[in-house]
Each structure stands twice: as C-alpha cells, then as structure tokens.
Design an enzyme around this catalytic site. Structure first.
Site, PDB file in Angstrom:
ATOM      1  N   LYS A  50      97.157  67.266  11.535  1.00  0.00           N
ATOM      2  CA  LYS A  50      95.994  66.982  10.679  1.00  0.00           C
ATOM      3  C   LYS A  50      95.911  68.013   9.555  1.00  0.00           C
ATOM      4  O   LYS A  50      95.621  67.670   8.407  1.00  0.00           O
ATOM      5  CB  LYS A  50      94.711  66.963  11.519  1.00  0.00           C
ATOM      6  CG  LYS A  50      94.607  65.701  12.363  1.00  0.00           C
ATOM      7  CD  LYS A  50      93.522  65.748  13.408  1.00  0.00           C
ATOM      8  CE  LYS A  50      93.633  64.491  14.284  1.00  0.00           C
ATOM      9  NZ  LYS A  50      92.815  64.524  15.486  1.00  0.00           N
ATOM     10  N   GLN A  94      88.097  67.579  18.363  1.00  0.00           N
ATOM     11  CA  GLN A  94      89.384  67.152  18.912  1.00  0.00           C
ATOM     12  C   GLN A  94      89.229  66.842  20.404  1.00  0.00           C
ATOM     13  O   GLN A  94      88.748  67.669  21.175  1.00  0.00           O
ATOM     14  CB  GLN A  94      90.435  68.264  18.694  1.00  0.00           C
ATOM     15  CG  GLN A  94      91.828  67.894  19.143  1.00  0.00           C
ATOM     16  CD  GLN A  94      92.426  66.731  18.350  1.00  0.00           C
ATOM     17  OE1 GLN A  94      92.327  66.684  17.124  1.00  0.00           O
ATOM     18  NE2 GLN A  94      93.037  65.786  19.046  1.00  0.00           N
ATOM     19  N   ASP A 117      85.254  60.852  12.285  1.00  0.00           N
ATOM     20  CA  ASP A 117      85.985  60.101  13.302  1.00  0.00           C
ATOM     21  C   ASP A 117      85.269  58.791  13.638  1.00  0.00           C
ATOM     22  O   ASP A 117      85.797  57.958  14.374  1.00  0.00           O
ATOM     23  CB  ASP A 117      86.102  60.960  14.577  1.00  0.00           C
ATOM     24  CG  ASP A 117      87.542  61.127  15.029  1.00  0.00           C
ATOM     25  OD1 ASP A 117      88.434  60.571  14.360  1.00  0.00           O
ATOM     26  OD2 ASP A 117      87.769  61.799  16.050  1.00  0.00           O
TER      27      ASP A 117
END
Ligand code: NDP
Length: 282
Positions: A50, A94, A117
C-alpha cells in the site's frame, strides 16, 4: 473460445497514474493513515504494498505501528485522534487484528468520511440504499475489472460466490446498482455449479482454492477471481484457471488481478475523501 486474461496489475498502474495526475491539481497531497496493530507477516507485506502504491499515486501515507498487546479502548482512542486530525483524509485499519481485539467495534470508530476502506455500517448502509459514499475497495476493484471486459452491465446475470461484509455483499449491491440481475451464492447454496453456470459475470470470493471449474462457467462468461489461497508455497485463486480457459471469455489471474486493483482503489478512495474534505472546509 479464446480466453483473455484481464491484467489487474496494468489496470492498477493506470489508475495510480490517473490518481497522481489528479493529485497534482490539488492544493496539497491527500494523506492516508494506516493503522497496523502487531506484526502479522501477511499484514506487513500488504501494508508495504500500500505504501509503494501510494508513492506512485502521490499520496502521503503514514503507517502507525501499534503494540500487539494494545487494549480495545486504546485502539479506539487512537482512531478518535486520527478522526480529529484535520490533516488526515483517510484511515485504514489493517486487518486482521490480534484475537483479543474487536475489529467490528474498531472499524465503527472510523469517521465515515475518512473510512477509505468503506467498511463502516454507515458506508455499507449508504451502498445498500443506493447512495454510496465511500465503497469497499475489493468490490470496487472487481467492478472496475468487470467493466473492462463487459462495459454494458445492464441486464447481465451476475453470480457472486461469497456473501462476506468485505467482498461479496457490497459487490452484490454495486452490481445491482449497475442493473445486473444478482445471485449471491454461499456455503449453503445447493448445486453451486448449476447456479454459477447461468452467470454472464461470475465472481469467486469464497476463499476456497480452485472451487470454480469448467462445469461452473457458461461459455463466454467473464470470471473474476477474488480468492487468495496458499497451496504449498504458491498463492492460488478460487478459480481453476486452466479448467476454465477456452470456456470463459475473460478471467483475472491470481496473483495480478483483483489484488493490485484493490490497492489502487484505496488510493482512489483517499483522493475522493480528500476532495470532499477540501470542499466541506471551503
Ligand atoms: P469470508 O471467509 O469472510 O467469506 C467467504 C464467503 O464464501 C462466505 O460467504 C461463505 O459462505 C462463502 N463460501 C465459502 N466456501 C464456499 C463454498 N464451498 N461454496 C460456496 N460459498 C462458499 O472471506 P472474504 O470474503 O473475506 O474473502 C474471500 C476470499 O477473497 C479469500 O480468499 C480472501 O483471501 C480473498 N480476498 C482477496 C482480496 C484481494 O484484494 N484480492 C481482498 C479480500 C479478500 P457463508 O457465508 O455461508 O459462510
């Protein structure tokens, strides 16, 4: 039939370059905060990828590495601080978290406008009522890859194998919003091969190595393989690619399909979050 491979890596690079170009027109670079709790080896690799993608896209990414023995309260307080920081546009937690932590509760703490997200119930609910805000990255990635192979989606039969909060369900909503006829298969679905064989667009997101074979694929279908499964020392998808070659019109590889495109979508969402934040504060 000739089966075309949909190159997710190439499409992801194109999207990152497009994001970079758009970023260059902004007064400041968008800023993404990645929260990593503990040292799960797979998570470390994902976070590294990322960061690399964000560099290409011109997005500033700060990785906050937190102790594996952090308490739930401390994690949520940390997220609250990121919510309150006006310089941060996007927050990504995460996953997975260490077992003593409640991921759903932590995700809920993320401010919806920074939820790049797209996993808060607010943003999933917005998707459900057809008024999307920030949608989850993997379903967005699947949609982008599908559109490449099949630009006209209205009226197409789409079958999604999987109904998770992360992938299957939100993708169902996205395809419904594009006027597909959507069937959502899962572990209780009877005659899976027969159900899948009706699909013009088949998405495999079950987490079951090579679940989808020739019997599951209609001639000319577009097949998107979301699965990432470790078999020995190899990563394989949910689709047996050799078996569906010659039947499907197009298929995504694993690796090099949905994975890189998902990361590119994270950058795209961060850009969107930044733009909206700027517009609100103007
Ligand atoms: P989950 O385990 O949360 O969900 C799997 C879904 O598949 C469930 O709905 C389950 O049904 C269904 N399922 C499982 N086995 C079968 C089966 N034999 N037949 C039909 N349905 C089945 O997984 P995720 O959605 O989080 O992820 C799915 C896969 O995608 C994994 O391999 C994951 O690693 C990968 N992934 C890849 C990403 C990428 O960027 N490429 C991003 C995210 C995930 P039920 O609900 O009944 O249990």
């Amino acid at each position: 039939m000739k089966t075309r491979l949909i190159d997710g890596k190439k499409m992801a690079d194109e999207m990152l370059d497009d994001v970079r170009e758009q970023v260059s027109g902004l007064p400041r670079a968008p800023r993404l905060a990645v929260v990593l709790v503990g040292d799960n080896p797979a998570s470390l690799v994902y976070v590294k990828n990322k960061v690399k993608a964000s560099q290409r896209a011109g997005i500033r990414t700060d990785v906050y590495r937190l102790s594996p023995v952090l308490t739930q309260d401390a994690l949520e307080a940390f997220i609250n601080d990121l919510n309150a920081d006006g310089d941060i546009d996007g927050i990504l937690l995460q996953l997975p978290l260490p077992a003593h932590l409640n991921a759903d509760a932590a995700i809920e703490r993320i401010a919806p406008d920074k939820d790049v997200d797209g996993l808060t119930t607010h943003n999933l609910g917005r998707l459900m009522v057809g008024a999307p805000n920030l949608a989850p990255c993997t379903p967005l990635a699947c949609l982008h890859l599908i559109k490449k192979a099949c630009p006209k989606l209205a009226g197409k039969n789409a079958v999604i194998v999987g109904r998770s909060r992360l992938v299957g369900r939100p993708l169902g909503q996205l395809l419904l919003a594009h006027d597909c006829t959507v069937v959502q298969a899962h572990s209780h679905t009877k005659n899976l091969a027969q159900v899948c064989a009706r699909a013009d667009i088949l998405v495999a997101a079950a987490g079951h190595a090579r679940l989808i074979g020739r019997r599951h694929v209609k001639r000319g279908a577009v097949v998107i393989d979301v699965g990432i499964n470790r078999v020995g020392d190899r990563l394989v998808g949910d689709v047996n690619r050799a078996a569906v070659t010659g039947v499907a019109r197009a298929v995504t590889p694993v690796p090099g399909g949905v994975g890189p495109m998902t990361i590119a979508m994270l950058m795209y969402n961060t850009l969107r979050a930044c733009r909206r934040g700027e517009a609100k504060s103007a």
